[in-house]
Design a protein around this motif. Structure first.
Motif, PDB file in Angstrom:
ATOM      1  N   ALA A 189       0.867  -1.180   0.000  1.00  0.00           N
ATOM      2  CA  ALA A 189       0.000   0.000   0.000  1.00  0.00           C
ATOM      3  C   ALA A 189       0.899   1.224   0.000  1.00  0.00           C
ATOM      4  O   ALA A 189       1.928   1.249   0.684  1.00  0.00           O
ATOM      5  N   TRP A 219      -4.972   5.788   1.307  1.00  0.00           N
ATOM      6  CA  TRP A 219      -3.995   4.779   0.897  1.00  0.00           C
ATOM      7  C   TRP A 219      -4.508   4.044  -0.327  1.00  0.00           C
ATOM      8  O   TRP A 219      -5.705   3.873  -0.518  1.00  0.00           O
ATOM      9  N   THR A 241      -4.005   0.521  -2.858  1.00  0.00           N
ATOM     10  CA  THR A 241      -3.477  -0.816  -3.116  1.00  0.00           C
ATOM     11  C   THR A 241      -4.393  -1.471  -4.134  1.00  0.00           C
ATOM     12  O   THR A 241      -5.410  -0.905  -4.534  1.00  0.00           O
ATOM     13  N   TYR A 254      -2.310  -7.663  -7.367  1.00  0.00           N
ATOM     14  CA  TYR A 254      -1.140  -7.569  -8.245  1.00  0.00           C
ATOM     15  C   TYR A 254      -0.937  -8.886  -8.972  1.00  0.00           C
ATOM     16  O   TYR A 254      -1.368  -9.935  -8.515  1.00  0.00           O
ATOM     17  N   HIS A 282       4.766   4.139   2.739  1.00  0.00           N
ATOM     18  CA  HIS A 282       4.228   2.878   2.218  1.00  0.00           C
ATOM     19  C   HIS A 282       4.273   1.820   3.314  1.00  0.00           C
ATOM     20  O   HIS A 282       4.929   2.011   4.337  1.00  0.00           O
TER      21      HIS A 282
END
Length: 188
Positions: free
Chosen positions: A51, A74, A76, A79, A93
Motif C-alpha cells: 500500500a 492509501w 493498493t 497484483y 508505504h
C-alpha cells in the motif's frame, strides 16, 4: 539493493510483522533513492501486497506505525507478475497483512545515483567490512558483477541521521528538516 520477500500467512490477531508505515529514506538515508516493488506471483488483496500513500511525500514525516485497516488516503490493488510500483524514498508505504492461506513472494529493488553516498552495510553486510556481500559465494560465476569502484561508503546510521536535502525529483515538505530516524529495527 535487491530484496526478495517471502511473507507467510498470519492470524488476524497476530502482532504486525513488518507491516509498518515507513519511508525508505529512514532505512538507507539516501536522498532521491527510488524503489521498484514487483510481485513474483498473483497477489490478490487477501494475501496482501503493498500500500502506498499517493502524495504522501508532500506531508511531514511521521514515526513508523502499523497501517490501520480502514485508514483513508492509501492505495493498493491485486497484483500479478509484470506489475511494477515505482516510488520515491520519501513516499510513505506499508506491506499489507497476508490473511490468505499461501506464501506471498515479491521483490523490491532500490536505485540511486552512483555519485551519492551508499550505506556500507548494504554493500559489505551487517558488519560493514570487506569483502562485498555475497562475493564469496558468487564471484566465480560468469554473471557476477562487483559493485563499481569509487562508491562513497558510509555507515547507515550516519546517513539516516541527517534530514534529506532538496530533491531533484519531488517536492520535499519542510517538515523533513526536523527528521529524526526511527529506532533501529523498527521497520523492515
Amino acid at each position: 539493493m535487491k530484496v526478495l520477500r517471502a511473507v507467510y500467512p498470519e492470524r488476524p490477531e497476530a502482532r504486525p510483522r513488518g507491516r509498518y508505515i515507513h519511508y525508505d529514506y529512514g532505512v538507507s538515508g539516501v536522498q532521491d533513492m527510488l524503489t521498484s516493488w514487483i510481485p513474483l506471483m498473483d497477489i490478490p488483496v487477501r494475501i496482501g501486497g503493498l500500500a502506498v500513500q499517493p502524495g504522501g511525500h508532500l506531508s511531514p514525516p511521521r514515526p513508523p506505525r502499523p497501517l490501520g485497516q480502514a485508514e483513508p488516503g492509501w492505495a493498493t490493488t491485486s497484483y500479478e507478475p509484470g506489475d511494477v510500483i515505482l516510488f520515491h524514498c520519501l513516499t510513505p508505504h506499508a506491506a499489507l497483512p497476508n490473511t490468505g492461506s499461501t506464501l506471498r513472494i515479491s521483490g523490491d529493488f532500490r536505485w540511486q545515483r552512483p555519485d551519492q553516498p551508499v550505506p556500507a552495510e548494504l554493500i559489505l553486510g551487517p558488519q560493514g567490512r570487506s569483502p562485498e556481500l555475497f562475493s564469496r559465494l558468487f564471484s566465480r560465476e560468469r554473471w557476477w558483477e562487483p559493485v563499481p569502484a569509487g562508491l562513497s561508503l558510509f555507515p547507515r546510521a550516519d546517513l539516516v541521521g541527517v534530514p534529506p536535502g532538496p530533491s531533484r525529483l519531488v517536492t520535499v515538505h519542510r517538515g523533513w528538516k526536523y527528521w529524526r530516524p526511527p529506532p533501529p529495527a523498527a521497520v523492515h
